[in-house]
Every structure is written in structure tokens, then in C-alpha cells.
Scaffold this active site. Structure first.
Site, PDB file in Angstrom:
ATOM      1  N   GLY A   1       0.841  -1.194   0.000  1.00  9.29           N
ATOM      2  CA  GLY A   1       0.000   0.000   0.000  1.00  9.29           C
ATOM      3  C   GLY A   1       0.870   1.237   0.000  1.00  9.29           C
TER       4      GLY A   1
ATOM      5  N   LYS B   1       0.662  -0.221   6.911  1.00  5.13           N
ATOM      6  CA  LYS B   1       1.433  -1.445   6.640  1.00  5.13           C
ATOM      7  C   LYS B   1       2.201  -1.871   7.888  1.00  5.13           C
ATOM      8  CE  LYS B   1       3.785   0.493   3.341  1.00  5.13           C
ATOM      9  NZ  LYS B   1       3.200   1.855   3.441  1.00  5.13           N
TER      10      LYS B   1
ATOM     11  N   GLU C   1       9.450  -2.444   5.323  1.00  2.90           N
ATOM     12  CA  GLU C   1      10.052  -1.572   4.309  1.00  2.90           C
ATOM     13  C   GLU C   1      10.892  -2.357   3.296  1.00  2.90           C
ATOM     14  OE1 GLU C   1       9.096   1.363   3.914  1.00  2.90           O
ATOM     15  OE2 GLU C   1       8.545   2.195   5.853  1.00  2.90           O
TER      16      GLU C   1
ATOM     17  N   CYS D   1      -9.143  14.887  -0.128  1.00  5.70           N
ATOM     18  CA  CYS D   1     -10.592  14.726  -0.276  1.00  5.70           C
ATOM     19  C   CYS D   1     -11.204  13.646   0.625  1.00  5.70           C
ATOM     20  CB  CYS D   1     -10.939  14.415  -1.733  1.00  5.70           C
ATOM     21  SG  CYS D   1     -10.510  12.740  -2.215  1.00  5.70           S
TER      22      CYS D   1
ATOM     23  N   CYS E   1      -6.599  13.025  -6.836  1.00  6.45           N
ATOM     24  CA  CYS E   1      -5.837  14.121  -6.213  1.00  6.45           C
ATOM     25  C   CYS E   1      -4.323  13.961  -6.396  1.00  6.45           C
ATOM     26  CB  CYS E   1      -6.174  14.221  -4.731  1.00  6.45           C
ATOM     27  SG  CYS E   1      -7.917  14.575  -4.429  1.00  6.45           S
TER      28      CYS E   1
HETATM   29  P1  ADP Z   1       2.718   2.757   6.810  1.00 10.52           P
HETATM   30  O1  ADP Z   1       3.670   1.746   7.400  1.00 10.52           O
HETATM   31  O2  ADP Z   1       1.809   2.153   5.780  1.00 10.52           O
HETATM   32  O3  ADP Z   1       3.404   3.978   6.283  1.00 10.52           O
HETATM   33  P2  ADP Z   1       1.866   3.072   9.545  1.00 10.52           P
HETATM   34  O4  ADP Z   1       1.369   1.727   9.942  1.00 10.52           O
HETATM   35  O5  ADP Z   1       3.236   3.453  10.023  1.00 10.52           O
HETATM   36  O6  ADP Z   1       1.746   3.259   7.958  1.00 10.52           O
HETATM   37  O7  ADP Z   1       0.896   4.227  10.082  1.00 10.52           O
HETATM   38  C1  ADP Z   1      -0.484   4.220   9.862  1.00 10.52           C
HETATM   39  C2  ADP Z   1      -1.051   5.348  10.719  1.00 10.52           C
HETATM   40  O8  ADP Z   1      -0.708   6.600  10.137  1.00 10.52           O
HETATM   41  C3  ADP Z   1      -2.539   5.403  10.819  1.00 10.52           C
HETATM   42  O9  ADP Z   1      -3.055   4.524  11.790  1.00 10.52           O
HETATM   43  C4  ADP Z   1      -2.782   6.860  11.228  1.00 10.52           C
HETATM   44  O10 ADP Z   1      -2.654   6.993  12.621  1.00 10.52           O
HETATM   45  C5  ADP Z   1      -1.608   7.587  10.611  1.00 10.52           C
HETATM   46  N1  ADP Z   1      -1.946   8.444   9.458  1.00 10.52           N
HETATM   47  C6  ADP Z   1      -1.396   9.659   9.192  1.00 10.52           C
HETATM   48  N2  ADP Z   1      -1.865  10.180   8.029  1.00 10.52           N
HETATM   49  C7  ADP Z   1      -2.750   9.287   7.527  1.00 10.52           C
HETATM   50  C8  ADP Z   1      -3.584   9.236   6.344  1.00 10.52           C
HETATM   51  N3  ADP Z   1      -3.583  10.224   5.433  1.00 10.52           N
HETATM   52  N4  ADP Z   1      -4.366   8.153   6.165  1.00 10.52           N
HETATM   53  C9  ADP Z   1      -4.377   7.153   7.080  1.00 10.52           C
HETATM   54  N5  ADP Z   1      -3.611   7.146   8.210  1.00 10.52           N
HETATM   55  C10 ADP Z   1      -2.810   8.188   8.449  1.00 10.52           C
HETATM   56 MG    MG Z   2       5.736   1.626   7.472  1.00  8.54          MG
HETATM   57 ZN    ZN Z   3      -8.474  12.604  -3.125  1.00 12.40          ZN
END
Ligand code: ADP
Ligand code: MG
Ligand code: ZN
Length: 191
Positions: free
Chosen positions: A18, A24, A92, A151, A183
Site C-alpha cells: 500500500g 502497513k 520496508e 478529499c 488528487c
Molecule cells: P505505513 O507503514 O503504511 O506507512 P503506519 O502503519 O506506520 O503506515 O501508520 C499508519 C497510521 O498513520 C494510521 O493509523 C494513522 O494513525 C496515521 N496516518 C497519518 N496520516 C494518515 C492518512 N492520510 N491516512 C491514514 N492514516 C494516516
Molecule cells: Mg511503514
Molecule cells: Zn483525493
């Protein structure tokens, strides 16, 4: 989601992919915690490139945290995995070299459950090649979505909000926003 063949010491690969902020790492940590509750032997790996939250742990954007071994490249992983480890989690995967694909394959063939998380696409919405291969080879695939910062629709794209054109720029909300297809604006080619 955990299939029955865990009872037969069968290994497999599960991929969590994702865009940025899609949860993730949170999902990886949740699966690891569940395995630990089941008293399984778990080892976690992260790339040294991911310096966002300090070395020695995997931390999600909402500060959920587990200890991890930080490695320089994929070749460092196999020698560190103990024989009796049942679950290997790697966060990662997009930060790793192509060798990460063979590493995951080898571990799964050894009978281990491999949970690997990573960005499926870069800031230009192009696939990270090692993730594309892992998605094709995995037994189980989960694609998470974030919330579009513009959005509120489901977001699958990582919009870089700085002018950098290097493929890998380690950053969080200072450098990226989650965006939906409408977007998201594709930046110009790398120079
Ligand atoms: P990833 O590893 O996919 O980058 P993380 O598991 O570290 O994501 O973090 C997910 C968390 O990020 C969500 O639970 C929420 O608290 C926070 N978050 C910040 N911005 C967003 C966004 N635009 N959409 C969803 N979650 C977000
Ligand atoms: Mg991550
Ligand atoms: Zn959008």
C-alpha cells in the site's frame, strides 16, 4: 487469515503493501504480536535506511513499536535468522535490494512464515521492482489504503511534497502525503 498448513510446518510468504500511511507497519506489528501471543519464535528486520524513528525497532506512524534488527542489505538477513525461528517479519522491503526476493523465498522454503511489508509503488506511482516480484510470489497479499489528505477518499498513492527527485527519500508527513487517484499529481521524471 493464518492458514491450516502452519500445523504441517509449511512455510509461506505474506505481503502487506500500500501507499505511505496506509497502516502497513501497524498491520505487520499486529501480526507479529499475534504470533508472539501464540508463543512462536519471531524475528523482525528493518532496513538501516529507515532512520525515521531510530535504529533497533520498527515503529508505525502512530508510535506502535516492536524491537527489530536493522540490516544494511538483504544479504545480512539469512545469517541472522535462527534455525528455530518460525516467523520472520521484514518491514520496508522497498528499501532493500532485489536480493530480498530470494531471501523471502529461501526462508519460506525452510518452512518459515515470512511477513513482508512495503510500498508497492514509489512517489511517481511506479512499482518498486522487488515488491512487484514479492507480490507475484506470495501466497497471501494484503493491499492497505490510507485516507486522501485532499478529499478523504481511499488513497493508494504517495505524493511527495518536496522537490527531491531521488527515488528513495526517507520521510514522513514532512515529505509525503497520501492521495487518491484523482488528487495525486505525477511528478516529472528523475534527472
Ligand atoms: P505505513 O507503514 O503504511 O506507512 P503506519 O502503519 O506506520 O503506515 O501508520 C499508519 C497510521 O498513520 C494510521 O493509523 C494513522 O494513525 C496515521 N496516518 C497519518 N496520516 C494518515 C492518512 N492520510 N491516512 C491514514 N492514516 C494516516
Ligand atoms: Mg511503514
Ligand atoms: Zn483525493
Amino acid at each position: 487469515m493464518t492458514p491450516n498448513f502452519i500445523l504441517k510446518k509449511q512455510g509461506w510468504i505474506e505481503v502487506i503493501c500500500g501507499c505511505m500511511f496506509s497502516g502497513k507497519t501497524e498491520e505487520l506489528i499486529r501480526r507479529v504480536r499475534t504470533a508472539l501471543i501464540a508463543k512462536q519464535k519471531v524475528q523482525l528486520f528493518n532496513s538501516r535506511l529507515d532512520t525515521r524513528y531510530g535504529i533497533g525497532s520498527i515503529i508505525s506512524h502512530n508510535q506502535n513499536k516492536v524491537d527489530a534488527l536493522c540490516v544494511k542489505n538483504s544479504a545480512e538477513i539469512l545469517p541472522l535468522v535462527k534455525k528455530d525461528t518460525q516467523v520472520v517479519a521484514i518491514d520496508e522491503a522497498n528499501f532493500f535490494d532485489k536480493g530480498i526476493v530470494a531471501v523471502c523465498d529461501t526462508l519460506a522454503n525452510q518452512g518459515k512464515r515470512v511477513i513482508v511489508a512495503g510500498l508497492d509503488t514509489d512517489y511517481r506511482a511506479e512499482p518498486f521492482e522487488q515488491m512487484a516480484a514479492l507480490l507475484a510470489k506470495a501466497e497471501f497479499v494484503t493491499k492497505n489504503h490510507a485516507v486522501c489528505t485532499k478529499c478523504g477518499n481511499p488513497a493508494a498513492f504517495s505524493q511527495r511534497i518536496t522537490k527531491d527527485t531521488k527515488r528513495i527519500i526517507v520521510g514522513t508527513t514532512d515529505a509525503y502525503q497520501a492521495r487518491c487517484r484523482r488528487c495525486y499529481r505525477k511528478p516529472k521524471e528523475d534527472k
